[in-house]
Design a protein around this motif. Structure first.
Motif, PDB file in Angstrom:
ATOM      1  N   MET A 134       0.880  -1.363  -0.263  1.00 49.26           N
ATOM      2  CA  MET A 134       0.084   0.139   0.033  1.00 49.26           C
ATOM      3  C   MET A 134       0.904   1.098  -0.039  1.00 49.26           C
ATOM      4  SD  MET A 134      -3.288  -1.140   2.400  1.00 49.26           S
ATOM      5  CE  MET A 134      -2.735  -1.497   3.800  1.00 49.26           C
ATOM      6  N   PHE A 193     -10.167  -1.088  -9.268  1.00 46.58           N
ATOM      7  CA  PHE A 193      -9.128  -0.882  -9.932  1.00 46.58           C
ATOM      8  C   PHE A 193      -9.169  -0.802 -11.513  1.00 46.58           C
ATOM      9  CE2 PHE A 193      -8.568  -3.214  -5.986  1.00 46.58           C
ATOM     10  CZ  PHE A 193      -7.428  -2.445  -5.329  1.00 46.58           C
ATOM     11  N   ASN A 253     -15.405   5.178  -3.173  1.00 43.34           N
ATOM     12  CA  ASN A 253     -14.090   5.163  -3.111  1.00 43.34           C
ATOM     13  C   ASN A 253     -13.677   5.764  -4.379  1.00 43.34           C
ATOM     14  OD1 ASN A 253     -13.866   3.285  -1.096  1.00 43.34           O
ATOM     15  ND2 ASN A 253     -13.640   1.741  -2.250  1.00 43.34           N
ATOM     16  N   ARG A 271     -15.024  -7.264   0.137  1.00 41.16           N
ATOM     17  CA  ARG A 271     -15.112  -6.754  -1.346  1.00 41.16           C
ATOM     18  C   ARG A 271     -14.360  -5.294  -1.388  1.00 41.16           C
ATOM     19  NH1 ARG A 271     -21.694  -6.993  -1.364  1.00 41.16           N
ATOM     20  NH2 ARG A 271     -21.081  -6.221   0.777  1.00 41.16           N
ATOM     21  N   ASP A 272     -13.940  -4.810  -0.436  1.00 40.14           N
ATOM     22  CA  ASP A 272     -13.512  -3.296  -0.351  1.00 40.14           C
ATOM     23  C   ASP A 272     -11.884  -3.278  -0.279  1.00 40.14           C
ATOM     24  OD1 ASP A 272     -13.657  -0.488  -0.890  1.00 40.14           O
ATOM     25  OD2 ASP A 272     -14.075  -0.042   1.364  1.00 40.14           O
ATOM     26  N   LEU A 273     -11.345  -4.034  -1.413  1.00 43.57           N
ATOM     27  CA  LEU A 273      -9.917  -4.089  -1.240  1.00 43.57           C
ATOM     28  C   LEU A 273      -9.286  -2.511  -1.477  1.00 43.57           C
ATOM     29  CD1 LEU A 273      -7.502  -5.983  -1.002  1.00 43.57           C
ATOM     30  CD2 LEU A 273      -7.783  -6.521  -3.415  1.00 43.57           C
ATOM     31  N   TYR A 274      -9.747  -1.814  -2.413  1.00 43.79           N
ATOM     32  CA  TYR A 274      -9.267  -0.546  -2.572  1.00 43.79           C
ATOM     33  C   TYR A 274      -9.744   0.341  -1.422  1.00 43.79           C
ATOM     34  CZ  TYR A 274      -8.400   3.873  -4.981  1.00 43.79           C
ATOM     35  OH  TYR A 274      -7.762   5.216  -5.307  1.00 43.79           O
ATOM     36  N   GLY A 275     -10.727   0.141  -1.057  1.00 41.70           N
ATOM     37  CA  GLY A 275     -11.112   1.110   0.156  1.00 41.70           C
ATOM     38  C   GLY A 275      -9.795   0.952   1.164  1.00 41.70           C
ATOM     39  N   MET A 276      -9.212  -0.194   1.532  1.00 41.35           N
ATOM     40  CA  MET A 276      -8.253  -0.448   2.345  1.00 41.35           C
ATOM     41  C   MET A 276      -6.816   0.579   1.882  1.00 41.35           C
ATOM     42  SD  MET A 276      -6.609  -3.989   3.734  1.00 41.35           S
ATOM     43  CE  MET A 276      -5.706  -4.349   2.011  1.00 41.35           C
ATOM     44  N   VAL A 277      -6.916   0.327   0.694  1.00 37.08           N
ATOM     45  CA  VAL A 277      -5.532   1.092  -0.174  1.00 37.08           C
ATOM     46  C   VAL A 277      -5.834   2.425   0.364  1.00 37.08           C
ATOM     47  CG1 VAL A 277      -4.027   1.331  -1.987  1.00 37.08           C
ATOM     48  CG2 VAL A 277      -5.179  -0.939  -1.619  1.00 37.08           C
ATOM     49  N   LEU A 278      -6.784   3.023  -0.017  1.00 42.75           N
ATOM     50  CA  LEU A 278      -7.145   4.525   0.017  1.00 42.75           C
ATOM     51  C   LEU A 278      -7.012   4.946   1.264  1.00 42.75           C
ATOM     52  CD1 LEU A 278      -8.254   6.294  -2.109  1.00 42.75           C
ATOM     53  CD2 LEU A 278     -10.728   5.832  -1.424  1.00 42.75           C
TER      54      LEU A 278
END
Lengths: 361, 361
Positions: free
Chosen positions: A25, A157, A187, B343-350
């Motif tokens: 990340m 993504f 997001n 389901r919120d992988l990008y939310g974690m990155v964000l």
């Protein structure tokens, strides 16, 4: 024997750079997600351009009733890479990821690993980079609107990848679960993309030049029916990626020019499993190399039947290896035994015990 | 969503226990090397006893002029394991190990890794455990003297394994390089084994009930000729373990009862590559299960044609997994992405980027 004799600290040889989830990340943050996906796409294209130099093996699966664990190895003769990836659709029910992964890049000349990294996030990014790269050759010129059907973990993504590489400005989002679409919209709020949440797949594809299907159910579903797909669109079919899992009605396939990563794999895992084994497809590497045409007319329906291929992971591993010296976002793992005398492995164990201490982990 | 929402610390789900080289040495020290090898042998025997429940795949190799990298996966339907191992004979010239490895054990029901560990030291130990376990069924009763021809990195472990499981008291060591034998004798000085350094293979095998060959050259060599091997001995042939690498004269094989791990693999990689594909062999798991006889007479020459098999690594991984809670010699790696909402992988990155920090690596 050399100067390291009787030393208990592993030399640099013993260490393998490790990228944790947290460090991945941080690496994304260091250059920005769009630059990250652009970088991945460049490395993927480079490796597709030297397609014939790769040892292309099928994945090695281990099946269980709940899902599958796969090893995906490949090599270009100098460097070896593999990804470990699982697919367990019911994991979500238990608060686990349905797909997780990690990967290793190694020097084939010595057998020593060069990189060990998480690949759950990296796979999501490389999948988006692969789709967006293909679309730069296949989508209609000036495409600005993309329908995204299925708004789960991969969809964010995809949207960001298509913004970065194709110039998409508007997302029309649909999911059976409206909360998933709301999550996606939330997001993407600061990304510069306009997101419209739609109430049906039909509404989502209105005006879209690109249709991305990225649903998660492990079954033969019909996310798109034939009458929904007009001439000129590019379909980016990401969700159908294993035997028994498809998203498109067969008639759409018959009207489309189909582009694939590795036909031997796509015919088993992709939308292509619905068609006879000799149905004509175009390999993407040939398009990138200028050997075959991508999109040739504004009325043509192009379809990228994406299943994911080991060379994309290999490229992603190369990208991370080259990025790490710039970001420093990794730690070193004491993974390789490094005795002073390579023939004296037990001597190392013995000295570690006698000294009552060893090197730092 | 659950109580972890918006938390930035990975939950326990995200962590995989990692055993570094240093921690592996500490684990060996914690219970003592002979107990460690005994424990490994117990786990190996357990897994050989349920031989038919394993998915037995051939190794997946990536070849280079300098050597090979192999992935060795296997599964018992509940747990999946694989080892990464390289074999690069010329590495020693550059101060590198010729064989290094690491391995992973996973839960097949979720796809999540349970253990990531170094396997350079562990492979040396499991190879010794495998040999010694076989010898408890094959060596003549009351064997006390073992010749060890080839005194490289594996030889120490073999000696200690045969002391622990078979009751060997005397080692007769021979190597082309006398320094290698001196190294072995030095390392075993406090072990309770008497080590005699011999000037020829012939001298080494004098009076030995067991002959272990464990040389390293990657070629068809003749470490033992037919006239050197008298009736009643057990030969533990460890060094011949890949195509083009053998140690024994073919005539010895013809006088011996040959025991193997997995015939399909041994016929390609072991001493057995010198014999026709239908030459009769006995599988060790059948001996352990009481389905076939081990040694049946005091004049019989028994030969364990050892090449190493994935189930031994699987057993070794299980052994380490079960040992770790007792020793605590491991760290936890943040290897698996664990978003609050799967389901919120990008939310974690964000969120990680917005907060400017993430979880500890």
């Amino acid at each position: 024997m050399n100067a390291k004799i009787a030393s208990l600290s592993p030399s640099e040889l013993a260490y393998v750079p490790f990228v944790s989830v947290d460090h991945m990340m941080k690496n994304v943050a260091a250059i920005g997600i769009e630059n990250f996906i652009r970088g991945l796409a460049d490395y993927i294209k480079d490796d597709f351009l030297r397609w014939e130099s790769f040892d292309k093996k099928p994945r090695i699966p281990a099946h269980a009733p709940q899902g599958v664990i796969e090893l995906m190895p490949t090599s270009d003769g100098k460097t070896f890479g593999f990804k470990y990836v699982n697919g367990h659709p019911d994991n979500r029910r238990d608060g686990l990821q349905t797909v997780t992964g990690f990967g290793v890049l190694s020097d084939l000349a010595t057998g020593y690993p060069l990189l060990f990294t998480e690949m759950t996030i990296l796979t999501a990014l490389r999948t988006a980079a692969t789709s967006a790269l293909a679309a730069t050759y296949l989508a209609p010129k000036g495409a600005r609107i993309m329908a995204v059907i299925g708004n789960g973990a991969q969809s964010d993504f995809q949207c960001l990848g298509f913004k970065a590489l194709v110039g998409i400005t508007d997302i029309r989002a649909y999911d059976l679960d409206p909360k998933a679409s709301q999550r996606l919209a939330r997001n993407l709020a600061g990304s510069g993309l306009n997101v419209t949440i739609c109430k049906s797949p039909e509404a989502a594809i209105e005006g879209a030049q690109i249709i991305t299907t990225v649903t998660a159910d492990k079954k033969n579903a019909t996310i798109l029916t034939d009458n929904m797909v007009g001439p000129g669109v590019h379909i980016n079919a990401v969700g159908g990626d294993c035997p028994g899992k498809t998203e498109l009605h067969k008639d759409i396939l018959l009207r489309s020019d189909i582009f694939v990563e590795f036909p031997e794999q796509t015919r088993i895992e992709g939308e292509l499993q619905q068609l006879p084994a000799d149905h004509e497809v175009t390999e993407l590497w040939e398009v990138y190399a200028g050997k075959k045409a991508g999109r040739t007319s504004e009325y043509q329906i192009t379809l990228f039947d994406s299943v994911g291929f080991a060379i994309e992971d290999f490229a992603a591993l190369r990208f991370i290896r080259d990025l790490l010296p710039k970001t420093g976002n990794f730690i070193k793992l004491d993974l390789l035994a490094d005795p002073d005398d390579p023939r004296d492995l037990y001597g190392m164990v013995l000295r570690s015990q006698k000294s009552g201490k060893g090197a730092a982990a």
